[in-house]
Write a protein that holds these residues in place. Structure first.
Motif, PDB file in Angstrom:
ATOM      1  N   ALA A 205      -3.154 -25.229 -15.097  1.00  0.00           N
ATOM      2  CA  ALA A 205      -4.054 -24.770 -14.039  1.00  0.00           C
ATOM      3  C   ALA A 205      -4.297 -23.269 -14.084  1.00  0.00           C
ATOM      4  CB  ALA A 205      -3.490 -25.158 -12.674  1.00  0.00           C
ATOM      5  N   GLY A 206      -3.389 -22.502 -14.696  1.00  0.00           N
ATOM      6  CA  GLY A 206      -3.572 -21.058 -14.730  1.00  0.00           C
ATOM      7  C   GLY A 206      -2.392 -20.362 -15.373  1.00  0.00           C
ATOM      8  N   LEU A 207      -2.512 -19.051 -15.470  1.00  0.00           N
ATOM      9  CA  LEU A 207      -1.482 -18.203 -16.055  1.00  0.00           C
ATOM     10  C   LEU A 207      -1.004 -17.196 -15.022  1.00  0.00           C
ATOM     11  CD1 LEU A 207      -3.378 -17.415 -19.385  1.00  0.00           C
ATOM     12  CD2 LEU A 207      -1.790 -19.304 -18.964  1.00  0.00           C
ATOM     13  N   ARG A 208       0.238 -16.740 -15.168  1.00  0.00           N
ATOM     14  CA  ARG A 208       0.784 -15.732 -14.255  1.00  0.00           C
ATOM     15  C   ARG A 208       1.290 -14.533 -15.044  1.00  0.00           C
ATOM     16  NH1 ARG A 208       4.227 -18.714  -9.392  1.00  0.00           N
ATOM     17  NH2 ARG A 208       2.439 -19.755  -8.423  1.00  0.00           N
ATOM     18  N   ALA A 209       1.070 -13.364 -14.471  1.00  0.00           N
ATOM     19  CA  ALA A 209       1.572 -12.130 -15.067  1.00  0.00           C
ATOM     20  C   ALA A 209       2.102 -11.230 -13.963  1.00  0.00           C
ATOM     21  CB  ALA A 209       0.472 -11.423 -15.851  1.00  0.00           C
ATOM     22  N   THR A 210       3.108 -10.429 -14.290  1.00  0.00           N
ATOM     23  CA  THR A 210       3.678  -9.459 -13.360  1.00  0.00           C
ATOM     24  C   THR A 210       3.757  -8.112 -14.061  1.00  0.00           C
ATOM     25  OG1 THR A 210       4.999 -11.185 -12.291  1.00  0.00           O
ATOM     26  CG2 THR A 210       5.662  -8.895 -11.928  1.00  0.00           C
ATOM     27  N   SER A 211       3.211  -7.089 -13.385  1.00  0.00           N
ATOM     28  CA  SER A 211       3.220  -5.733 -13.944  1.00  0.00           C
ATOM     29  C   SER A 211       2.655  -5.695 -15.360  1.00  0.00           C
ATOM     30  CB  SER A 211       4.642  -5.168 -13.928  1.00  0.00           C
ATOM     31  OG  SER A 211       5.151  -5.135 -12.599  1.00  0.00           O
ATOM     32  N   GLY A 212       1.580  -6.439 -15.578  1.00  0.00           N
ATOM     33  CA  GLY A 212       0.900  -6.420 -16.866  1.00  0.00           C
ATOM     34  C   GLY A 212       1.590  -7.184 -17.966  1.00  0.00           C
ATOM     35  N   LYS A 213       2.532  -8.083 -17.599  1.00  0.00           N
ATOM     36  CA  LYS A 213       3.224  -8.884 -18.611  1.00  0.00           C
ATOM     37  C   LYS A 213       3.192 -10.352 -18.220  1.00  0.00           C
ATOM     38  CE  LYS A 213       7.454  -9.175 -21.350  1.00  0.00           C
ATOM     39  NZ  LYS A 213       7.136 -10.581 -21.651  1.00  0.00           N
ATOM     40  N   ILE A 214       2.890 -11.203 -19.181  1.00  0.00           N
ATOM     41  CA  ILE A 214       2.849 -12.642 -18.914  1.00  0.00           C
ATOM     42  C   ILE A 214       4.231 -13.120 -18.492  1.00  0.00           C
ATOM     43  CG2 ILE A 214       3.412 -13.522 -21.235  1.00  0.00           C
ATOM     44  CD1 ILE A 214       0.420 -14.819 -19.296  1.00  0.00           C
ATOM     45  N   THR A 215       4.262 -13.976 -17.472  1.00  0.00           N
ATOM     46  CA  THR A 215       5.554 -14.479 -16.992  1.00  0.00           C
ATOM     47  C   THR A 215       5.635 -16.000 -16.905  1.00  0.00           C
ATOM     48  OG1 THR A 215       4.804 -14.271 -14.686  1.00  0.00           O
ATOM     49  CG2 THR A 215       6.034 -12.402 -15.634  1.00  0.00           C
ATOM     50  N   ALA A 216       4.479 -16.668 -16.768  1.00  0.00           N
ATOM     51  CA  ALA A 216       4.565 -18.103 -16.543  1.00  0.00           C
ATOM     52  C   ALA A 216       3.215 -18.776 -16.788  1.00  0.00           C
ATOM     53  CB  ALA A 216       5.038 -18.398 -15.114  1.00  0.00           C
ATOM     54  N   VAL A 217       3.303 -20.088 -16.971  1.00  0.00           N
ATOM     55  CA  VAL A 217       2.142 -20.974 -17.029  1.00  0.00           C
ATOM     56  C   VAL A 217       2.223 -21.899 -15.832  1.00  0.00           C
ATOM     57  CG1 VAL A 217       1.057 -22.858 -18.310  1.00  0.00           C
ATOM     58  CG2 VAL A 217       1.946 -20.859 -19.535  1.00  0.00           C
ATOM     59  N   ARG A 218       1.126 -21.976 -15.111  1.00  0.00           N
ATOM     60  CA  ARG A 218       1.087 -22.839 -13.925  1.00  0.00           C
ATOM     61  C   ARG A 218       0.418 -24.160 -14.307  1.00  0.00           C
ATOM     62  NH1 ARG A 218      -2.902 -22.877 -10.042  1.00  0.00           N
ATOM     63  NH2 ARG A 218      -3.698 -20.888 -10.869  1.00  0.00           N
ATOM     64  N   THR A 219       1.154 -25.264 -14.160  1.00  0.00           N
ATOM     65  CA  THR A 219       0.628 -26.580 -14.488  1.00  0.00           C
ATOM     66  C   THR A 219       0.517 -27.429 -13.221  1.00  0.00           C
ATOM     67  OG1 THR A 219       2.684 -27.845 -14.801  1.00  0.00           O
ATOM     68  CG2 THR A 219       1.998 -26.402 -16.610  1.00  0.00           C
TER      69      THR A 219
ATOM     70  N   THR B  23     -10.476 -22.149 -22.623  1.00  0.00           N
ATOM     71  CA  THR B  23      -9.869 -20.825 -22.758  1.00  0.00           C
ATOM     72  C   THR B  23     -10.388 -19.825 -21.729  1.00  0.00           C
ATOM     73  OG1 THR B  23      -9.428 -21.186 -25.106  1.00  0.00           O
ATOM     74  CG2 THR B  23      -9.510 -18.895 -24.348  1.00  0.00           C
ATOM     75  N   PRO B  24     -11.720 -19.724 -21.505  1.00  0.00           N
ATOM     76  CA  PRO B  24     -12.187 -18.756 -20.496  1.00  0.00           C
ATOM     77  C   PRO B  24     -11.675 -19.047 -19.097  1.00  0.00           C
ATOM     78  CG  PRO B  24     -14.002 -19.462 -21.896  1.00  0.00           C
ATOM     79  CD  PRO B  24     -12.849 -20.368 -22.196  1.00  0.00           C
ATOM     80  N   VAL B  25     -11.521 -20.323 -18.766  1.00  0.00           N
ATOM     81  CA  VAL B  25     -11.043 -20.699 -17.427  1.00  0.00           C
ATOM     82  C   VAL B  25      -9.619 -20.204 -17.225  1.00  0.00           C
ATOM     83  CG1 VAL B  25     -10.544 -22.631 -15.886  1.00  0.00           C
ATOM     84  CG2 VAL B  25     -12.568 -22.711 -17.373  1.00  0.00           C
ATOM     85  N   LEU B  26      -8.768 -20.399 -18.225  1.00  0.00           N
ATOM     86  CA  LEU B  26      -7.375 -19.964 -18.105  1.00  0.00           C
ATOM     87  C   LEU B  26      -7.263 -18.438 -18.124  1.00  0.00           C
ATOM     88  CD1 LEU B  26      -5.566 -22.590 -20.362  1.00  0.00           C
ATOM     89  CD2 LEU B  26      -5.917 -22.610 -17.891  1.00  0.00           C
ATOM     90  N   ALA B  27      -8.014 -17.799 -19.012  1.00  0.00           N
ATOM     91  CA  ALA B  27      -7.970 -16.340 -19.070  1.00  0.00           C
ATOM     92  C   ALA B  27      -8.454 -15.712 -17.768  1.00  0.00           C
ATOM     93  CB  ALA B  27      -8.803 -15.838 -20.248  1.00  0.00           C
ATOM     94  N   ALA B  28      -9.403 -16.348 -17.133  1.00  0.00           N
ATOM     95  CA  ALA B  28      -9.958 -15.811 -15.886  1.00  0.00           C
ATOM     96  C   ALA B  28      -8.924 -15.765 -14.772  1.00  0.00           C
ATOM     97  CB  ALA B  28     -11.169 -16.629 -15.447  1.00  0.00           C
ATOM     98  N   THR B  29      -7.884 -16.599 -14.846  1.00  0.00           N
ATOM     99  CA  THR B  29      -6.846 -16.564 -13.813  1.00  0.00           C
ATOM    100  C   THR B  29      -6.049 -15.267 -13.878  1.00  0.00           C
ATOM    101  OG1 THR B  29      -5.187 -17.726 -15.169  1.00  0.00           O
ATOM    102  CG2 THR B  29      -6.667 -19.081 -13.810  1.00  0.00           C
TER     103      THR B  29
END
Length: 356
Positions: free
Chosen positions: A169-183, A201-207
């Motif tokens: 469903a999306g991606l998570r980042a904290t302080s400019g670093k990837i931290t998790a994938v939201r499913t 790809t654009p949908v996920l990157a947009a998160t």
């Protein structure tokens, strides 16, 4: 090499499978998330492996390198079956064909002019051959789903964890670093994420606020029922690109990306198959089995988007229309860049930053 980072690859098609295989083979800890192993766009590919006309020299160099990488990969992974059958081409006006053969021969491509008589000796089943055609000895094809599944199964044996039927469903980042994938099933922690999910790809990157400019033109390909051998290699004719698969099916589109389905895909498929039957001697015996309709993930300038995304440490993007041709090189080079941080010069023109 051993890499202790938790790496997630999103995408079960040929690009995601190749990246996951190369990462695991290099010693990385990897999970592959796929709504469907085998991918979505991959099963609808014409699967022509080539460095043919229309490419500037830097892209030609990447494509020919990947053709060589296909040979390496097929030797290392059981079930990745290739057919280096050669390609017969006359789908350009005469002056453009001559420009293509001069330019690519100068670059080192094994392409040459042939007469109608020689073309007939290469592909005797074609009814009407032109006075001028080109032949490329080293072009070929793969059966894309079989190759993808072979890569995934080989990677599983090396430790790859596959999460199939999972929607990201999306991606998570904290302080400019990837931290998790939201499913849809929960949050998966990650130190690095590769997004190789085609048109999604654009949908996920947009998160993460990242714009990935791609288009998704449709392409329709018809498949015959298995038939006795009729074709020796790939045939790239005007408005009809044709090959015969390992199991004997004749597949065709109006170009290698497939036919424009228009408003009536069923009618387009029937018309295209009728053209195929008249194109081949004995073609009247062919029976249509099914057609596929795929949406090709095509960056807006036509060239791949490959590499880390500026502003989000640990996020790597891999999206291209030429997935089958480029998969082995992308897998190898993405692994190099992710694990060592060493940029690959052949990928330099294809960073997302060029669209900034």
């Amino acid at each position: 090499m051993t890499d202790e980072r938790n790496i997630i690859v999103i995408g079960g098609g040929i690009i995601g499978a190749s990246i996951a295989w190369h990462l695991v083979t290099a010693g990385a800890k990897v999970r592959l998330i796929a709504e469907k192993t085998g991918g979505v766009a991959t099963p609808t590919s014409f699967a022509w492996i080539n460095a043919s006309w229309g490419n500037p020299e830097p892209y030609y160099r990447l494509r020919t390198r990947s053709m060589a990488e296909w040979t390496r990969l097929a030797a290392e992974v059981p079930g990745v079956n290739l057919a280096w059958s050669g390609g017969l081409c006359w789908d350009l006006p005469r002056d453009e064909l001559l420009t293509y053969v001069r330019e690519h021969a100068r670059w080192g491509y094994d392409v040459r002019q042939i007469s109608a008589e020689e073309a007939a000796s290469i592909e005797p089943a074609i009814r009407d051959l032109p006075d001028l055609a080109l032949h490329v000895r080293d072009e070929g094809s793969a059966e894309p789903v079989a190759a993808t599944l072979a890569l995934i199964e080989s990677a599983r044996a090396k430790g790859l964890e596959v999460l199939e039927g999972v929607t990201v469903a999306g991606l998570r980042a904290t302080s400019g670093k990837i931290t998790a994938v939201r499913t849809a099933d929960g949050i998966l922690a990650a130190d690095a994420v590769v997004v190789a999910s085609g048109v999604n790809t654009p949908v996920l990157a947009a998160t993460l606020g990242i714009e990935v400019p791609i288009e998704a033109p449709p392409g329709l390909i018809v498949h015959s029922k298995p038939a006795p051998k009729m074709l020796n290699g790939l045939v790239i004719a005007p408005e009809l690109h044709v090959r015969q698969t390992h199991e004997g099916r004749i597949i065709a589109g109006s170009d290698f990306g497939g036919s424009d389905p228009g408003g009536d895909p069923e009618g387009t498929a029937r018309d295209l198959f009728a053209k195929l039957r008249t194109f081949l001697k004995g073609g009247e015996k062919l029976e249509m089995d099914f057609h596929t309709l795929g949406y090709r993930p095509t960056p807006k300038d036509g060239y791949p988007i490959l590499g880390s995304a500026d502003g989000v440490d640990g996020l790597y993007l891999a999206v291209t229309h030429s997935g089958v041709t480029l998969a082995p090189a992308i897998g190898r080079f993405a692994t190099q860049e992710i694990l060592t941080g060493e940029p690959e010069p052949l990928l330099a023109p294809y960073r997302l930053s060029r669209f900034a």
